[in-house]
Design an enzyme around this catalytic site. Sequence first.
Site, short mmCIF file in Angstrom:
data_model
loop_
_atom_site.label_atom_id
_atom_site.label_comp_id
_atom_site.label_asym_id
_atom_site.label_seq_id
_atom_site.Cartn_x
_atom_site.Cartn_y
_atom_site.Cartn_z
CG HIS A 320 6.00 -22.37 -23.40
ND1 HIS A 320 5.26 -22.33 -22.24
CD2 HIS A 320 7.30 -22.47 -23.03
CE1 HIS A 320 6.07 -22.37 -21.20
NE2 HIS A 320 7.32 -22.45 -21.64
CG ASN A 321 6.56 -25.87 -21.08
OD1 ASN A 321 7.67 -26.05 -21.59
ND2 ASN A 321 6.44 -25.34 -19.88
CD GLU A 350 9.58 -25.81 -24.49
OE1 GLU A 350 10.55 -25.57 -23.74
OE2 GLU A 350 8.53 -25.12 -24.49
CG ASP A 352 10.66 -28.82 -21.27
OD1 ASP A 352 11.25 -28.33 -22.25
OD2 ASP A 352 9.95 -28.14 -20.51
CG HIS A 365 7.18 -27.77 -16.40
ND1 HIS A 365 6.30 -26.81 -15.98
CD2 HIS A 365 8.32 -27.11 -16.71
CE1 HIS A 365 6.88 -25.62 -16.03
NE2 HIS A 365 8.11 -25.79 -16.46
CD GLU A 399 14.61 -25.67 -23.65
OE1 GLU A 399 15.55 -25.62 -22.81
OE2 GLU A 399 14.51 -24.87 -24.60
#
Length: 1019
Positions: A320-321, A350, A352, A365, A399
């Site tokens: 995650h992230n 991931e 973003d 983020h 994302e």
Amino acid sequence: MEVEFFLCKGEYFSKRQEGITPTTPQGTQKCLLKVDEDGMFLTWAFSSSKEIHTLECTRIREVKTGVTLKDVKVLCEIGDNDVNIIPRVLTIYHGPEIGTPIISQFIAESAAVASKWVAGLNKIIHSVKARHLSTLDIMKKQWRRLRLSQNSKGVIPIRRLVKHFGHDRNEKVILSKLLSCGFSYTKNAEIDPDGFTFEVYKKIHQKICQRDDLHVVFEEVVTNGSSHITLSQFVKWLNENQRDPRLNEILVPTFDDKAAKSIIEKYEHCSKNQKNNQLSLQGFSDYLASDDNMLVYPEHISVHQDMDQPLSHYFISSSHNTYLTGRQVHGKSSVDIYRHVLLSGCRCIELDCWDGKDGEPIITHGKAMCTDIVFKQALVAIKESAFITSDFPVILSFETRCSKVQQAKMAKYCEEIFGDLLLSKGLPNYPLEPGVPLPSPNTLKGKILIKNKRLDPEIEKAQLENIRREEEIVVEEETEEAHPELQAVQTSDKRATTPSPHNEATEELSSKNLVKETNTRTLDKTKVSVKKTVSSSASEKDEDDSLMATLEPYTKTSSTNIHPFLSSIVSYCQSVKFPGLKNFDGDSQKHCYQMSSFSETQGLSYVKSNPIEFVSYNRNQLSRIYPKGARIDSTNYMPQIFWDAGCQLVALNFQTNDLGMQLNMGKFDYNGRCGYLLKPKFLLRESKPFDLFTESTLDGVIAAQCGVKIISGQFVSDKPITTYVEVEMCGLPNDTIRKEFRTSMIVGNGLNPQYNNEFLFRKVIYPDLALLRFTLYDDSKQLLGQRVVPLSGLQTGYRYVALRTASGIPLDSTTIFVKITLRSYVPDSLLAITNALENPKAHLALLDQHEQQLKCFEDDDSEDLPIPANNVKPSTTVEKNMSQINLISGETQQGTLRPAKEKKNKENVTAPNSSINNIHQTLYSKKSEEKRAMDDVLERAAVSMDMLFKHPIYLKALERHNKECNKMHKKLEKQRSKQKEMDEGKKSNSCCLFGATPRRRRNGASYKDHSPEFWKFLR
């Protein structure tokens, strides 16, 4: 481990020597870089000194070229420019933390040499075997570390041995024991490395680290006080202790003489003992610490599972992230961490994506004040590291919060950088249609999949055709900022430096607005604007770069706000909003190529409210779980509950080494560390539902019972501290036991503490989902080491548990000696019967022992025993045996024998034979109960009585029983004849006393019906 010859031989590299004084004219020197023959250490020594510097290979995370030198002084000292140096730089990333690694750099003579070393070192550091060393190999690593710890003279100071073995021991004691091994007694003495062999180190190890626990185990095997284990004793001990009793004897044969001989020949050092097939204590200790006695089955370490099932049938290691190296707010982003995470076995990362400077998409983020990295650079790092440790597919979870212009760039970069690695369309055998399962990991080997939202196929096709005719298509969309805090800072700066509200920068920006030519069309209820961009001059653009960077618009994407270029490269991982659990009843509703993401809070709500339906949904659909937004410190949730529900992509923060991450590393450390684990069969069965909250055993799954005895620890700390061990089980909610089992504290012993505590996990409902965790703490509850092992791969018997750091790196020498006991779970009511079936000889021996003990209650002089019916001739052997048992217990085939009538007179004394009769009745009633229980077991096991009657164990027991019954029958016949004679004498006496004809009692009974005790009383 095989190490290539050029690595063992070594090569000269240039490196800036640390600790050079300012007066030294040149800090960069030549050093000989090499790897030891076991592939455990990377060493280098400068030409000006004989001192050897070491770096453990298991602590190296990555080796690569093409990285800019961190030390600028090296360029000046070498006299070359940066462009020529970069391909020759060998960069090594190492250290305990994945987010903040330590960097060491060496400069090769040529780029070819650097590339060759990168390939050779990567084979060593990413070897699965290097992470699962036996205790004997760990001991060899300790010896090699000491042997390489040479000073500038090229010798080993003896004080380093004292420090290694010191711990809580007195220095004089260590020196005296070293003296007994042939070394000097003085503290300042030195050791020649050539004479310091592994056998010498083992001798020192035995002298200083005496293992009383091994002596106890050894004495249990020999049983007669001998100094050697015989072949028969060793075979018996191996089958009783080191073999899982649940294994099938045909598929996994028991230990025999041949297997035991091979072990003795391999580990017994004395030739005389080898010839006599005997094993000494030293050979026994070496076997327990060897590769033949590993904690986990050796085949589980490499890829052993079926990798040809649909993708939804596997647990997939997920991050995650991924770009963050620390906190979720004010955190730092890094490109390098993508490589490190992929090299650790992660298969889903991931990204973003937001609008960046100069029209280049970035990864950050958003709205969390974190630093940025360039999207294109991240893709390059992913391509370089995607398939080094695993060939199975990598999933990139996008994302997307970019504008459509930068979404098109994202798609373009993916196609250009990944090339054939990118799977942008469905495979012919697995079309993107309802009811068609996902392809397997083997089918997708070497492929990169994009997880993102996708347009409707018709809309996507229409927009792609429209792009070919028009210059640019942009959907009218709302904007939001990824870094609003930067805009606020920029606005305040402008207000502070500008006297009027209409400053020059604002006027320039308004004068250079884009000129739009609008051509509105209707495309599936989507309003589309076509515009042509009128570019400003180059000089005007340069003036406004800084301002445009802070005012760059960001977009909030939806399923209809995706650029068709980006949509067209999404295949089997199409992100959709979760439609609910009730919409997946039929195959026509199963769009296996669509997947949904859930926060940990949403996932837990579905697990609590609809556990059976959620498990059924995860059989065919991919689901991704990610941490909730409140975890700003990048902590992790407990992933076990979502594995229990069958969720495939349980994403965690890899930069935080807490309990959740330790469980994840322990679970995916097996099956070749490929990042894919096949789900247990019960989670994949369509026919039967699975309730993860079940308290009873599952149909078709044999529950397990696990016993753990923590015996001792070795090299737990280099200081005399107090330590204890905790054992935990993580699995289904009713299998999970935490913070309950801990050993007693051992004070002031960091070398070899003795714990000797036993724990029992009484019932493990689903062993295939369970994880066993060992943790070592000091008295301040600081974690000293941990290890997570899947229960399905755990071996039974005496084993060593090699501990690891919180980040999953194997510790140098810390181990725990344990005894693991695994068996099938049996309810208490059936435990005695199960033990009898497992070991019938022991059960029969126990019955014989009970019978011998009961003989002391028998009275051979007793005269009055109940008379059995005469002429009872059973038709079969079984009926004969049963009739004999009934005779003893007081029953016949026709009915119950006439019992001896009780005296109503309270002064009467009970007959002496009645106690014997009660004992016999009790004994055989117990046997009858066991027989009835055995019949129940036979009915459940579908075993016929004919099969039982033919069994050799039954026939042997029946033969012994017949002998006992015949003996008892003869005794009864003797008593019967004796009683008959007594009855005749009593009859004559009664006639003399009361007359010729005996009178009748009121109830119709004659006086002659009185028992013999009554007549004795009258006399």
